[in-house]
Motif scaffolding. Sequence first.
Motif, mmCIF file in Angstrom:
data_model
loop_
_atom_site.group_PDB
_atom_site.id
_atom_site.type_symbol
_atom_site.label_atom_id
_atom_site.label_comp_id
_atom_site.label_asym_id
_atom_site.label_seq_id
_atom_site.Cartn_x
_atom_site.Cartn_y
_atom_site.Cartn_z
ATOM 1 N N ASP A 186 1.665 -23.722 123.894
ATOM 2 C CA ASP A 186 3.006 -23.862 124.473
ATOM 3 C C ASP A 186 3.580 -25.272 124.309
ATOM 4 O O ASP A 186 4.313 -25.757 125.162
ATOM 5 N N GLU A 236 8.383 -14.714 127.947
ATOM 6 C CA GLU A 236 9.613 -15.139 127.252
ATOM 7 C C GLU A 236 10.611 -13.994 127.088
ATOM 8 O O GLU A 236 11.798 -14.219 126.835
ATOM 9 N N ARG A 237 10.147 -12.745 127.173
ATOM 10 C CA ARG A 237 11.051 -11.600 126.980
ATOM 11 C C ARG A 237 11.070 -10.713 128.218
ATOM 12 O O ARG A 237 11.350 -9.526 128.134
ATOM 13 N N ASP A 260 10.178 -21.327 121.709
ATOM 14 C CA ASP A 260 10.330 -19.924 122.084
ATOM 15 C C ASP A 260 9.593 -19.079 121.052
ATOM 16 O O ASP A 260 9.463 -19.477 119.887
ATOM 17 N N GLN A 315 11.746 -14.507 117.368
ATOM 18 C CA GLN A 315 12.285 -13.165 117.639
ATOM 19 C C GLN A 315 11.890 -12.164 116.551
ATOM 20 O O GLN A 315 11.580 -11.011 116.825
#
Length: 330
Positions: free
Chosen positions: A135, A199-200, A316, A319
């Motif tokens: 992280d 995160e989602r 992040d 995606q």
Amino acid sequence: MNKTSAVQTIGILTSGGDAPGMNAALRAVARTAWARGIDVKGIYRGYSGLLNDEIFDMKKEFTCDIISRGGTALFTARCEEFKQLEYQEKAAEILRSHNIDGLVVIGGDGSFRGAQKLSAQGINTVALPGTIDLDIACTEYTIGFDTAVNTAMQAIDKIRDSSTSHERCSIIEVMGRNAGYIALWCGVASGAEDILIPERFDGNRPKLENELIESILEKKALGKKHHLIINAEGVGHSYGMAKRIEQATGVETRASILGHMQRGGNPTAKDRVYASYMGALAVDLLCSGATNRVVGYRNGQYIDYDIEDALGMAKDVDQYEFEIAQILGR
Ligand SMILES: Nc1ncnc2c1ncn2[C@@H]1O[C@H](COP(=O)(O)OP(=O)(O)OP(=O)(O)O)[C@@H](O)[C@H]1O
Ligand SMILES: O=P(O)(O)OC[C@H]1O[C@](O)(CO)[C@@H](O)[C@@H]1O
Ligand SMILES: [Mg+2]
């Protein structure tokens, strides 16, 4: 004595959660320092040990037979009081009393903040990213992540055998309080049907559970013999989730929380080798007069950043990677 080096005595500490590869890193720091004619002192138990003056002259023997071992031979700790200025001043004084003019801190983002504070107190400090969580935004690699993912993946493979035999749904919770990288990697590596990462996750548990229930029923209708859900600690609540899913779907559901076994074990070759080069670079940065730096790995190279800049970077989950992980589990 090395007349060309900006530092003459380097201290090493490990802080925050332990991570496999920390031993390889501290070994590399010590051995590179000795090769450069610099003395090395070990500091036990992170900032807490530093404040308690748990400092010793490190000898070669301390660094023998540790490269293959998980954990940290220096022990590690979390130390709340170190966040206060008076304790940071005290720590800098203690370091000076041992003639330590350079410090290597191996830990996660919290530990970097501590390193930054010591740099502000005039101690030249370099941090190494030692955390299984991956992280830290400035680096594509953190010491321990590779081992932790492999450890978790092997455990998941075993649970999967049992889950398939019983035609069950299994929720497997992996570490990552604020980060879903371990879950995402384990999910892809284990062929999980669903992957839950902080995160989602928008905090709406009923919505999340409804989506899972739909997904389980859909896959059951397609003839799937098991349903694997990898859940990051940051989403959590695995036991409650299992109960409600079983009630709603009629599919027997079990939850397993892997816990701290993910932080232990012999480091992989990658964790040993990357940690070794990072440890060496930390010493060479200190020798060149650098301070308030963090070492990272990006685009095939070991690099370093200002700690403030590094902590200011946002990270992040990619995606595209997350979407593909979902497609592959269908
Ligand atoms: N703002 C801060 N100022 C000074 N020291 C800090 C600060 N934040 C954290 N630290 C020190 O660093 C220690 C470790 O921090 P933290 O518990 O966040 O773990 P970490 O290094 O991020 O590792 P991980 O998250 O991988 O377990 C803290 O216990 C504290 O001593
Ligand atoms: O139980 P501990 O040692 O406080 O640490 C737990 C935390 O440490 C981490 O493993 C990072 O080392 C997180 O993923 C986890 O939330
Ligand atoms: Mg952290």
